[in-house]
Design an enzyme around this catalytic site. Sequence first.
Site, PDB file in Angstrom:
ATOM      1  N   ASP A 290       0.859  -1.181   0.000  1.00 25.52           N
ATOM      2  CA  ASP A 290       0.000   0.000   0.000  1.00 25.52           C
ATOM      3  C   ASP A 290       0.894   1.229   0.000  1.00 25.52           C
ATOM      4  OD1 ASP A 290      -2.118   1.783   0.324  1.00 25.52           O
ATOM      5  OD2 ASP A 290      -2.845   0.889   2.193  1.00 25.52           O
ATOM      6  N   HIS A 291       0.338   2.354  -0.404  1.00 26.32           N
ATOM      7  CA  HIS A 291       1.058   3.620  -0.348  1.00 26.32           C
ATOM      8  C   HIS A 291       1.073   4.135   1.087  1.00 26.32           C
ATOM      9  CE1 HIS A 291       0.099   4.372  -4.863  1.00 26.32           C
ATOM     10  NE2 HIS A 291       1.345   3.951  -4.729  1.00 26.32           N
ATOM     11  N   TYR A 464      -5.043   4.641   1.375  1.00 27.05           N
ATOM     12  CA  TYR A 464      -6.208   3.884   0.897  1.00 27.05           C
ATOM     13  C   TYR A 464      -5.991   3.180  -0.455  1.00 27.05           C
ATOM     14  CZ  TYR A 464      -7.650   7.688   3.971  1.00 27.05           C
ATOM     15  OH  TYR A 464      -7.701   8.613   4.990  1.00 27.05           O
ATOM     16  N   HIS A 465      -4.797   2.618  -0.677  1.00 28.46           N
ATOM     17  CA  HIS A 465      -4.519   1.977  -1.961  1.00 28.46           C
ATOM     18  C   HIS A 465      -3.948   0.568  -1.801  1.00 28.46           C
ATOM     19  CE1 HIS A 465      -3.793   6.371  -3.502  1.00 28.46           C
ATOM     20  NE2 HIS A 465      -5.080   6.079  -3.440  1.00 28.46           N
ATOM     21  N   PRO A 466      -4.572  -0.325  -1.037  1.00 31.61           N
ATOM     22  CA  PRO A 466      -4.013  -1.681  -0.894  1.00 31.61           C
ATOM     23  C   PRO A 466      -4.114  -2.469  -2.203  1.00 31.61           C
ATOM     24  CG  PRO A 466      -6.194  -1.572   0.087  1.00 31.61           C
ATOM     25  CD  PRO A 466      -5.835  -0.166  -0.289  1.00 31.61           C
TER      26      PRO A 466
END
Length: 534
Positions: A290-291, A464-466
Amino acid sequence: MFDYLIIGGGAAGCVLAARLSEDPAIHVALLESGPSDHSALVQCPSGIALLARTGQAQWRFATVPQPGLNGRCGYQPRGRVLGGSSSVNAMVYTRGQPGDFDFWAAQGNPGWGYADVLPYFKRAESNSRGADAWHGGDGPLHVTDLQQPHPASQAFVQAAVQAGFAANADFNGARQEGVGLYQVMQKDGERCSAAKAYLTPHLGRPNLQVFTGAHTSRILTQNRRAVGVEFMQDGQLKQLRTQGEVLLCAGALQSPQLLMLSGIGDHAQLLANGIATVHHLPGVGQHLHDHVDVVQVVKAAHAKDLWGISPTGIARIARGVRDWRRDRSGLLTSNLAEAGGFLKSQPMEPQPDLQLHFVPAQLADHGRKTLWGHGYSVHICVLQPASRGSVRLNGKDPLAPPHIDPNFLGALEDMERLRRGFQLVRRICAQPAMAAWGGHERSARARSELELELLLRETADTVYHPVGSCRMGPGGNGEHTDVVDARLRVHGMAGLRVVDASVMPRIVSANTTAATTMLAEKAADMLREDAAQG
């Protein structure tokens, strides 16, 4: 009997439902655990501020304690509504770097290079600026410039230019590097989610059936073939059957969870959770990443034009509500994360390794904590984190949240990039264009490398980028850690594909909604091709 059963009504699921049901002879069912997307908080762009506070239309997951975050549990919200996370996110439209997709192809995934995927980005997009070599002009997903960008957002771009960074009016064009205002997924002052773009216009199709409030508990299999789904709706356990394929689109946290609940995953983990093994596939749930992101917050008490909680700020929001209800104009058409950029944390980086999001409001704890007064915030995220984690089961209850371990800041290089980014943003905010807004950074006392590291470990979290937990790859390697092949078919299974961000071999250097939409557009073509070949 359906030809396709789609699990998950998020970005990928909505695309697949719309595209596959274009053929009236094909019968499609879409199952979404959450409700419809009719809420004004979903449709109003600035409604994300209240969605964050209330948790409406979201799964409010948490990570396990993260050693890299000083033992804190991170927050992992995901959309639980038609449109999925595209109905609750900040609507920023960015795709990634060409090298992101060329890397996918180089990992043994033919057909996923940048030249292969660009036509699908264009097919999805209707850009208000018109079509060109990089953009589509007549796709379902409306992409536009902000109606009324905040003066502070424009000042941030100006300040970044003053700090020596190039201005960029199109992060999805000839080059990504630079700073500018983001284009957003909106149409006529409303959010243009995947549901709004793809699903809503076609709900009247007789061959498309949408089930909301339908939580899938397991995929039904027979002789290593997916033959249906079991789901809970209105307190009852129900089943649907398919004569074609099951398409799993539940996202990077719940797609691996559902595979494991269905007996597809690492045998030892399934056994430990009391689940019979249908197919030993140890890569399920691995390679989660993730980020990792940190927010620099500046309090500017006298800058009353910024968003804020004060009598002046509340009055401005009230006027914004009036304007949006009247004609979908004004303050509440903001996506809040209005400006930003893609920058190199140090000159020798071959590509931008940081992304910034500027918000003309103070932001703390994912917007769940109230900071009184006025100010602004800048997100800093690491575009290509080296840390890798996992998704596992928390028992066999399908309603139990998954065991989420992104391993944030587990790799030292992620910390170093984040620290350089934090200092870079300080340099931008010290330029005349931002200094004119006044204010004081809330974390200004953290100056040394050690102090900054402590600050980052105390405040960093997801943006919020898994992705990556059902990795796409050829399989057959020593560890058998690939889950799907280049056509998104689950290795060792028939009639089952995963179509969502979980299949990304490596995260894109951007927000992930656009890439997930592209992925599903391409998957729809592959499904049609494979069906035609029998």
